[in-house]
Design a protein around this motif. Structure first.
Motif, PDB file in Angstrom:
ATOM      1  N   SER A 129      70.358  78.667  17.339  1.00 19.86           N
ATOM      2  CA  SER A 129      70.085  79.249  18.646  1.00 19.86           C
ATOM      3  C   SER A 129      69.094  78.326  19.344  1.00 19.86           C
ATOM      4  N   THR A 200      66.331  85.373  21.923  1.00 18.67           N
ATOM      5  CA  THR A 200      65.755  85.707  20.610  1.00 18.67           C
ATOM      6  C   THR A 200      66.094  87.132  20.188  1.00 18.67           C
ATOM      7  N   GLN A 203      67.825  86.905  15.007  1.00 13.26           N
ATOM      8  CA  GLN A 203      67.226  85.742  14.355  1.00 13.26           C
ATOM      9  C   GLN A 203      68.309  84.820  13.822  1.00 13.26           C
ATOM     10  N   LEU A 207      66.230  77.923  14.842  1.00 11.57           N
ATOM     11  CA  LEU A 207      65.830  78.206  16.222  1.00 11.57           C
ATOM     12  C   LEU A 207      65.226  76.934  16.819  1.00 11.57           C
ATOM     13  N   SER A 224      55.863  86.010  23.231  1.00  7.59           N
ATOM     14  CA  SER A 224      56.937  85.100  22.826  1.00  7.59           C
ATOM     15  C   SER A 224      56.538  84.306  21.588  1.00  7.59           C
ATOM     16  N   ARG A 227      56.816  86.377  18.494  1.00  2.64           N
ATOM     17  CA  ARG A 227      58.187  86.540  17.994  1.00  2.64           C
ATOM     18  C   ARG A 227      58.636  85.298  17.230  1.00  2.64           C
ATOM     19  N   ILE A 228      58.311  84.116  17.739  1.00  3.33           N
ATOM     20  CA  ILE A 228      58.681  82.889  17.035  1.00  3.33           C
ATOM     21  C   ILE A 228      57.958  82.816  15.693  1.00  3.33           C
ATOM     22  N   PHE A 231      59.774  85.044  13.309  1.00  2.00           N
ATOM     23  CA  PHE A 231      60.978  84.383  12.796  1.00  2.00           C
ATOM     24  C   PHE A 231      60.625  83.402  11.685  1.00  2.00           C
ATOM     25  N   CYS A 236      63.147  81.704   9.043  1.00  6.87           N
ATOM     26  CA  CYS A 236      63.926  80.958  10.032  1.00  6.87           C
ATOM     27  C   CYS A 236      63.397  79.529  10.123  1.00  6.87           C
TER      28      CYS A 236
END
Length: 453
Positions: A129, A200, A203, A207, A224, A227-228, A231, A236
């Motif tokens: 993504s 997002t 997942q 990314l 934001s 959230r990263i 992940f 991720c």
């Protein structure tokens, strides 16, 4: 004037500057174990000898003749990336940094498949993504909800999946009633919220984020980034392009420095970022000494400057006892003494000190320019001693001190010497109430009780 930077790399067995300790056995063992654990994780992305070039012709007709197979000499061949190679392992968070035009965004487009390499190959067998440009593909006449359905389908989500994700996307975007209004009524920040929430919503295995954490308001930037970070903690693999170097220090395990389409360095965040900070100053005859070592606390050390003035020593003392210490207690009054030698005449000297925590975040810093204590007309052979007295109101942990010798308020005019993480000290909580964080606040609770009315 010659503005080339002379790079001097010290090998791992080179003697450390200032007589600091080499890595302790326990630290070396911990790093070896971490390296072994990383090496057994599977490779999820492999970039091998990737070059992306664009051929420029003198005219459109010449380009057309070339397409038709006629022998036409191009005006110029521009290489955006040149023989770039690296592997990314599962769960790894890496950053690509470099000046504008270095080739970072082009490399991301090659990885995502929106561009094809001129030479080399890129292999991955996992879902990717990519957040390369927030809002790309949105229709200004459609509502936010309709754009989620449209762009979400382009991202590979089925209609039923999008309907299931819709409540979470709407909640994360936090744009209220505008979710069902045309996009042309949105501010740029609202569009960024909607685009990031969609990108997002689930997942992926990998990314890719390109310069999007700086958009929108401060609240949504933090949201934001959280959230990263979530992940990353969930396994991720993350590839980040950003100029926000504190974010790189906090989020990433590894950094690639890209310059003019090639990978200059690939290593730990502190080491590569410090190297990059020197490169971007591009001072005449600037010297970078990158010491391939870590001191006993595991901090990498980088020196730069023309070395007309140098830090000879830096030590910490307990103010009450006068004894030299390597570990301070929370709230203890301490003295940080910095000794400076002048090797060549300098018109003005400013000492800056910066304290960072173990994640690389700056917790405090200033210099004698801002305190109106700049020294002038200093001759070769002079020695200066700076004493900084402060209460160590820091949280328990390990901290580094980075001194800088410059001529004004920044290092952009004259960088005599800048040394990252030269002095490292620990802080323990021996006699204060328990707290978390990097700062001890002089705070007390007041509790009032009464009957509810």
């Amino acid at each position: 004037m010659d503005k080339d930077i002379l790079l001097t790399v010290k090998e791992p067995n080179s003697p450390p500057a200032y007589g600091s300790d080499e890595g302790a056995n326990g630290e070396d063992l911990a790093q070896s174990v971490e390296a072994l654990e990383n090496s057994v994780r599977p490779v999820v992305l492999s970039v091998q000898n990737v070059t992306k070039s664009f051929t420029l012709y003198n005219s459109g007709m010449h380009r057309f003749w070339h397409w038709m197979g006629l022998p036409v000499k191009p005006r110029e061949i521009v290489h955006i990336t040149k023989d770039v190679s690296f592997d990314v392992r599962k769960g790894e968070a890496i950053a690509l940094i470099g000046q504008n035009g270095a080739g970072k965004s082009t490399l991301l487009k090659l990885i995502t498949g929106t561009m094809r390499p001129t030479k080399g190959r890129i292999d991955h067998a996992h879902s990717i993504s990519a957040i390369l440009e927030l809002g790309l593909g949105f229709n200004s006449e459609f509502t936010g909800r309709e754009n989620v359905r449209l762009s979400g389908g382009m991202l590979g989500h089925s209609p039923s999946e999008l309907e299931a994700l819709m409540p979470d996307i709407e909640a994360f975007a936090e744009i209220g009633e505008f979710f069902d209004k045309p996009l042309r009524t949105y501010s740029s920040g609202m569009q960024a919220r909607l685009a990031f929430a969609l990108a997002t919503a689930t997942q992926p295995d990998i990314l890719i984020v390109d310069e999007v954490l700086s958009v929108g308001d401060a609240y949504f930037q933090h949201k934001s980034f959280a959230r990263i970070r979530e992940f990353r903690d969930n396994g991720c693999t993350i590839i980040l392009v950003t100029h926000a170097l504190p974010d790189v220090r906090e989020l990433c395990d590894r950094v690639l420095l890209i310059d003019k389409g090639v990978v200059l360095r690939d290593g730990p965040p502190d080491e590569v970022i410090d190297y990059y900070n020197v490169l971007i100053t591009e001072k005449q005859n600037a010297i970078l000494t990158l010491e391939q070592r870590r001191n006993k606390n595991g901090w990498s050390v980088t020196r730069s400057g023309d070395f007309r003035a140098v830090v000879n020593d830096i030590r910490m003392f307990s103010a009450p006892s006068g004894k030299e210490i390597a570990t301070a207690r929370v709230g203890e009054k301490v003295l940080l003494k910095t000794e400076v030698n002048i090797l060549d005449e300098v018109p003005q000297l400013v000492l800056g000190l910066m304290i960072r925590d173990r994640t690389g975040h700056v917790v405090w810093g200033t210099n004698t320019w801002f305190t109106r204590q700049a020294e002038t007309d200093i001759s070769a052979g002079e020695n200066l001693t700076y004493t900084l007295e402060f209460e160590c109101n820091l949280g328990p942990g390990s901290y580094s001190v980075s001194p800088a010798l410059v001529s004004s308020d920044t290092h952009l005019e004259n960088n005599y010497e800048w040394t990252d993480n030269l002095f490292v000290f620990d802080v323990i909580n021996a006699d204060k109430d328990y707290f978390i964080g990097t700062t001890m606040l002089d705070a007390e609770f007041t509790v009032s009780r009464g009957k509810a009315e």
